[in-house]
Design a protein around this motif. Sequence first.
Motif, PDB file in Angstrom:
ATOM      1  N   ILE A  50       1.479   2.140   4.263  1.00 38.48           N
ATOM      2  CA  ILE A  50       0.972   1.007   3.496  1.00 38.48           C
ATOM      3  C   ILE A  50      -0.447   0.661   3.954  1.00 38.48           C
ATOM      4  O   ILE A  50      -1.351   0.462   3.136  1.00 38.48           O
ATOM      5  CB  ILE A  50       1.901  -0.220   3.641  1.00 38.48           C
ATOM      6  CG1 ILE A  50       3.280   0.071   3.046  1.00 38.48           C
ATOM      7  CG2 ILE A  50       1.276  -1.458   3.027  1.00 38.48           C
ATOM      8  CD1 ILE A  50       3.272   0.440   1.581  1.00 38.48           C
ATOM      9  N   ALA A  51      -0.644   0.580   5.268  1.00 40.46           N
ATOM     10  CA  ALA A  51      -1.968   0.244   5.791  1.00 40.46           C
ATOM     11  C   ALA A  51      -2.989   1.317   5.412  1.00 40.46           C
ATOM     12  O   ALA A  51      -4.114   0.996   5.012  1.00 40.46           O
ATOM     13  CB  ALA A  51      -1.902   0.081   7.305  1.00 40.46           C
ATOM     14  N   GLU A  52      -2.596   2.574   5.524  1.00 46.86           N
ATOM     15  CA  GLU A  52      -3.527   3.650   5.180  1.00 46.86           C
ATOM     16  C   GLU A  52      -3.884   3.614   3.698  1.00 46.86           C
ATOM     17  O   GLU A  52      -5.056   3.753   3.331  1.00 46.86           O
ATOM     18  CB  GLU A  52      -2.940   5.011   5.548  1.00 46.86           C
ATOM     19  CG  GLU A  52      -3.896   6.146   5.252  1.00 46.86           C
ATOM     20  CD  GLU A  52      -3.420   7.512   5.705  1.00 46.86           C
ATOM     21  OE1 GLU A  52      -4.105   8.501   5.366  1.00 46.86           O
ATOM     22  OE2 GLU A  52      -2.381   7.612   6.390  1.00 46.86           O
ATOM     23  N   LEU A  53      -2.897   3.422   2.847  1.00 49.71           N
ATOM     24  CA  LEU A  53      -3.174   3.317   1.411  1.00 49.71           C
ATOM     25  C   LEU A  53      -4.147   2.175   1.131  1.00 49.71           C
ATOM     26  O   LEU A  53      -5.085   2.331   0.343  1.00 49.71           O
ATOM     27  CB  LEU A  53      -1.880   3.069   0.637  1.00 49.71           C
ATOM     28  CG  LEU A  53      -1.116   4.282   0.151  1.00 49.71           C
ATOM     29  CD1 LEU A  53       0.226   3.852  -0.432  1.00 49.71           C
ATOM     30  CD2 LEU A  53      -1.906   5.066  -0.870  1.00 49.71           C
ATOM     31  N   LEU A  54      -3.939   1.059   1.774  1.00 47.57           N
ATOM     32  CA  LEU A  54      -4.773  -0.107   1.547  1.00 47.57           C
ATOM     33  C   LEU A  54      -6.225   0.143   1.953  1.00 47.57           C
ATOM     34  O   LEU A  54      -7.146  -0.122   1.177  1.00 47.57           O
ATOM     35  CB  LEU A  54      -4.197  -1.301   2.307  1.00 47.57           C
ATOM     36  CG  LEU A  54      -4.870  -2.638   2.108  1.00 47.57           C
ATOM     37  CD1 LEU A  54      -4.850  -3.048   0.638  1.00 47.57           C
ATOM     38  CD2 LEU A  54      -4.186  -3.694   2.953  1.00 47.57           C
ATOM     39  N   VAL A  55      -6.433   0.672   3.157  1.00 54.21           N
ATOM     40  CA  VAL A  55      -7.821   0.867   3.607  1.00 54.21           C
ATOM     41  C   VAL A  55      -8.514   1.982   2.824  1.00 54.21           C
ATOM     42  O   VAL A  55      -9.713   1.903   2.566  1.00 54.21           O
ATOM     43  CB  VAL A  55      -7.930   1.103   5.126  1.00 54.21           C
ATOM     44  CG1 VAL A  55      -7.382  -0.091   5.895  1.00 54.21           C
ATOM     45  CG2 VAL A  55      -7.286   2.377   5.582  1.00 54.21           C
ATOM     46  N   ARG A  56      -7.752   2.995   2.427  1.00 51.36           N
ATOM     47  CA  ARG A  56      -8.365   4.059   1.614  1.00 51.36           C
ATOM     48  C   ARG A  56      -8.691   3.560   0.206  1.00 51.36           C
ATOM     49  O   ARG A  56      -9.750   3.869  -0.339  1.00 51.36           O
ATOM     50  CB  ARG A  56      -7.457   5.279   1.560  1.00 51.36           C
ATOM     51  CG  ARG A  56      -7.411   6.056   2.868  1.00 51.36           C
ATOM     52  CD  ARG A  56      -6.609   7.333   2.715  1.00 51.36           C
ATOM     53  NE  ARG A  56      -6.433   8.032   3.957  1.00 51.36           N
ATOM     54  CZ  ARG A  56      -7.353   8.844   4.502  1.00 51.36           C
ATOM     55  NH1 ARG A  56      -8.493   9.048   3.900  1.00 51.36           N
ATOM     56  NH2 ARG A  56      -7.097   9.460   5.639  1.00 51.36           N
ATOM     57  N   ALA A  57      -7.800   2.781  -0.393  1.00 53.12           N
ATOM     58  CA  ALA A  57      -8.057   2.250  -1.734  1.00 53.12           C
ATOM     59  C   ALA A  57      -9.249   1.296  -1.721  1.00 53.12           C
ATOM     60  O   ALA A  57     -10.010   1.232  -2.680  1.00 53.12           O
ATOM     61  CB  ALA A  57      -6.820   1.546  -2.269  1.00 53.12           C
ATOM     62  N   ALA A  58      -9.417   0.573  -0.618  1.00 60.74           N
ATOM     63  CA  ALA A  58     -10.545  -0.347  -0.479  1.00 60.74           C
ATOM     64  C   ALA A  58     -11.820   0.382  -0.072  1.00 60.74           C
ATOM     65  O   ALA A  58     -12.883  -0.234  -0.004  1.00 60.74           O
ATOM     66  CB  ALA A  58     -10.212  -1.427   0.539  1.00 60.74           C
ATOM     67  N   ASP A  59     -11.702   1.671   0.223  1.00 60.79           N
ATOM     68  CA  ASP A  59     -12.845   2.495   0.618  1.00 60.79           C
ATOM     69  C   ASP A  59     -13.579   1.911   1.825  1.00 60.79           C
ATOM     70  O   ASP A  59     -14.796   1.788   1.850  1.00 60.79           O
ATOM     71  CB  ASP A  59     -13.803   2.669  -0.564  1.00 60.79           C
ATOM     72  CG  ASP A  59     -14.704   3.874  -0.401  1.00 60.79           C
ATOM     73  OD1 ASP A  59     -14.318   4.814   0.330  1.00 60.79           O
ATOM     74  OD2 ASP A  59     -15.803   3.889  -0.999  1.00 60.79           O
ATOM     75  N   LEU A  60     -12.781   1.527   2.842  1.00 60.82           N
ATOM     76  CA  LEU A  60     -13.353   0.942   4.046  1.00 60.82           C
ATOM     77  C   LEU A  60     -14.013   2.009   4.905  1.00 60.82           C
ATOM     78  O   LEU A  60     -13.580   3.159   4.940  1.00 60.82           O
ATOM     79  CB  LEU A  60     -12.272   0.235   4.860  1.00 60.82           C
ATOM     80  CG  LEU A  60     -11.620  -0.974   4.211  1.00 60.82           C
ATOM     81  CD1 LEU A  60     -10.574  -1.566   5.141  1.00 60.82           C
ATOM     82  CD2 LEU A  60     -12.650  -2.014   3.828  1.00 60.82           C
TER      83      LEU A  60
END
Length: 100
Positions: A50-60
């Motif tokens: 979940i955390a990885e999906l979130l940071v990748r989707a946000a393009d951090l």
Amino acid sequence: MIDAADLERLKALEGTVPDTDALLPLTSIPEIIAYVVTSCRADGADEGDIAELLVRAADLSPDAVRRAERVLRPLGYAQVSDRLRKIAGRRQHSLAPLES
């Protein structure tokens, strides 16, 4: 582990989310990650995914991911922090590629 298809499905949902101020009180990246991960725990979802999906989707950036990891680890988000550290590593410009 997540893959490119997971990331694309999440990005496709962006236009379907209603415009709301419900998350407005969350003012930092670590707060948002913690909220989303905690919300997904009840569903038995993998916190690291979940955390990885979130940071990748946000393009951090890797720097932003490392900063979030340093805040979340002392708060007890060990699995999340381990994943964030793994994908940010010592990289400068982009996160580690998705694993196949």
